[in-house]
Design a protein around this motif. Structure first.
Motif, short mmCIF file in Angstrom:
data_model
loop_
_atom_site.label_atom_id
_atom_site.label_comp_id
_atom_site.label_asym_id
_atom_site.label_seq_id
_atom_site.Cartn_x
_atom_site.Cartn_y
_atom_site.Cartn_z
N VAL A 87 0.75 -1.08 -0.06
CA VAL A 87 -0.03 -0.25 -0.03
C VAL A 87 0.89 1.27 0.03
O VAL A 87 0.79 2.22 -0.84
CB VAL A 87 -0.89 -0.02 1.15
CG1 VAL A 87 -1.83 1.33 1.14
CG2 VAL A 87 -1.82 -1.36 1.06
N ASN A 88 1.62 1.13 0.88
CA ASN A 88 2.71 2.44 1.17
C ASN A 88 3.14 2.90 -0.31
O ASN A 88 3.31 4.19 -0.67
CB ASN A 88 3.57 2.41 2.13
CG ASN A 88 4.36 3.56 2.38
OD1 ASN A 88 5.53 3.62 2.10
ND2 ASN A 88 3.87 4.74 2.89
N PRO A 89 3.92 1.99 -1.08
CA PRO A 89 4.91 2.35 -2.19
C PRO A 89 3.77 3.02 -3.17
O PRO A 89 4.16 3.98 -4.16
CB PRO A 89 5.34 1.01 -2.80
CG PRO A 89 5.41 0.23 -1.41
CD PRO A 89 4.17 0.51 -0.57
N ASP A 90 2.53 2.55 -3.20
CA ASP A 90 1.48 2.99 -4.42
C ASP A 90 1.17 4.76 -4.17
O ASP A 90 0.99 5.31 -4.84
CB ASP A 90 0.27 2.29 -4.19
CG ASP A 90 -0.83 3.02 -5.36
OD1 ASP A 90 -0.31 2.90 -6.45
OD2 ASP A 90 -1.70 3.26 -4.75
N GLU A 91 1.32 4.91 -2.43
CA GLU A 91 0.91 6.38 -2.48
C GLU A 91 1.78 7.47 -3.14
O GLU A 91 1.25 8.43 -3.46
CB GLU A 91 1.10 6.67 -0.79
CG GLU A 91 0.01 5.81 -0.05
CD GLU A 91 0.33 5.84 1.52
OE1 GLU A 91 1.13 6.36 1.80
OE2 GLU A 91 -0.61 5.10 2.10
N SER A 92 3.27 7.40 -3.32
CA SER A 92 3.95 8.14 -3.97
C SER A 92 3.72 8.25 -5.27
O SER A 92 4.08 9.13 -6.05
CB SER A 92 5.40 7.98 -3.67
OG SER A 92 5.70 6.70 -3.94
N THR A 93 2.90 7.21 -6.23
CA THR A 93 2.57 7.36 -7.40
C THR A 93 1.48 8.36 -7.81
O THR A 93 1.34 8.47 -8.95
CB THR A 93 2.26 6.01 -7.98
OG1 THR A 93 1.02 5.54 -7.60
CG2 THR A 93 3.24 4.79 -7.46
N PHE A 94 0.72 8.94 -6.86
CA PHE A 94 -0.34 9.81 -7.21
C PHE A 94 -0.27 11.06 -6.19
O PHE A 94 -1.04 11.98 -6.30
CB PHE A 94 -1.51 9.07 -7.23
CG PHE A 94 -2.11 8.72 -6.11
CD1 PHE A 94 -3.18 9.31 -5.39
CD2 PHE A 94 -1.66 7.45 -5.44
CE1 PHE A 94 -3.96 8.72 -4.44
CE2 PHE A 94 -2.50 6.90 -4.26
CZ PHE A 94 -3.43 7.70 -3.67
N ILE A 95 0.19 10.81 -4.98
CA ILE A 95 0.14 12.03 -4.07
C ILE A 95 1.64 12.59 -3.90
O ILE A 95 2.57 12.09 -3.74
CB ILE A 95 -0.04 11.16 -2.64
CG1 ILE A 95 -1.57 10.63 -2.48
CG2 ILE A 95 0.03 12.41 -1.51
CD1 ILE A 95 -1.74 9.68 -1.26
N ASP A 96 1.43 14.22 -3.81
CA ASP A 96 2.64 14.98 -3.58
C ASP A 96 2.98 14.81 -2.04
O ASP A 96 2.20 15.70 -1.52
CB ASP A 96 2.22 16.26 -4.29
CG ASP A 96 3.26 17.21 -3.68
OD1 ASP A 96 4.42 16.85 -3.34
OD2 ASP A 96 3.33 18.48 -3.89
N MET A 97 3.70 13.92 -1.79
CA MET A 97 4.02 13.51 -0.48
C MET A 97 4.46 14.77 0.55
O MET A 97 4.17 14.77 1.71
CB MET A 97 4.94 12.24 -0.16
CG MET A 97 4.63 11.07 -1.11
SD MET A 97 3.02 10.60 -0.38
CE MET A 97 3.10 9.69 1.08
N LYS A 98 5.10 15.71 -0.01
CA LYS A 98 5.55 16.69 0.60
C LYS A 98 4.60 17.92 1.03
O LYS A 98 4.61 18.56 1.86
CB LYS A 98 6.60 17.75 -0.51
CG LYS A 98 7.70 16.87 -0.86
CD LYS A 98 8.78 17.78 -1.70
CE LYS A 98 8.05 18.26 -2.98
NZ LYS A 98 7.95 17.65 -4.15
N SER A 99 3.55 17.70 0.28
CA SER A 99 2.30 18.50 0.70
C SER A 99 1.45 17.95 1.56
O SER A 99 0.26 18.60 2.04
CB SER A 99 1.79 18.83 -0.50
OG SER A 99 0.87 18.12 -1.19
N VAL A 100 1.46 16.82 2.02
CA VAL A 100 0.35 16.00 2.88
C VAL A 100 0.33 16.92 4.16
O VAL A 100 1.30 17.19 4.76
CB VAL A 100 0.71 14.49 3.01
CG1 VAL A 100 -0.11 14.06 4.19
CG2 VAL A 100 0.65 13.86 1.71
#
Length: 111
Positions: A87-100
């Motif tokens: 699950v976690n690796p998929d998050e960075s494929t569509f979410i701008d992790m720096k802006s969460v």
């Protein structure tokens, strides 16, 4: 009950439609497919802005809520092999992790 609210934005270059499609139809089913979701998570929602005349522009592209009964359940879920490897690796494929942006809260029902 411990409630986590994640305010998320799409990656640069991704359309709103692509973001919503991925969040609803790829990531959410991936999240719910792991046994730890059924074991530890009490509520999981994904939300996206809709047109709302007279209201300000949305502050983010999406909101994810995850509810747990306890910190122990939170820790067990987020440290599980299925979450960390699938699950976690998929998050960075569509979410701008720096802006969460994240808010941890306990809900108080008023009405």
């Amino acid at each position: 009950m411990i409630k986590f609210v994640f305010m998320i934005n799409r990656l640069d270059g991704m359309t709103t439609e692509e973001f919503v499609e991925h969040h609803r139809n790829r990531h959410a089913p991936l999240f719910t497919s792991i046994p730890e979701a059924r074991r530890y998570v009490r509520k999981y929602t994904v939300s996206h802005p809709v047109p709302a005349e007279g209201y300000p522009s949305p502050a983010c592209d999406g909101v994810t809520e995850i509810w747990f009964d306890s910190w122990a359940d939170h820790d067990a879920f987020f440290t599980s092999k299925n979450y960390t490897e699938l699950v976690n690796p998929d998050e960075s494929t569509f979410i701008d992790m720096k802006s969460v942006a994240v808010m941890v809260t306990e809900e108080k029902v008023v009405i």
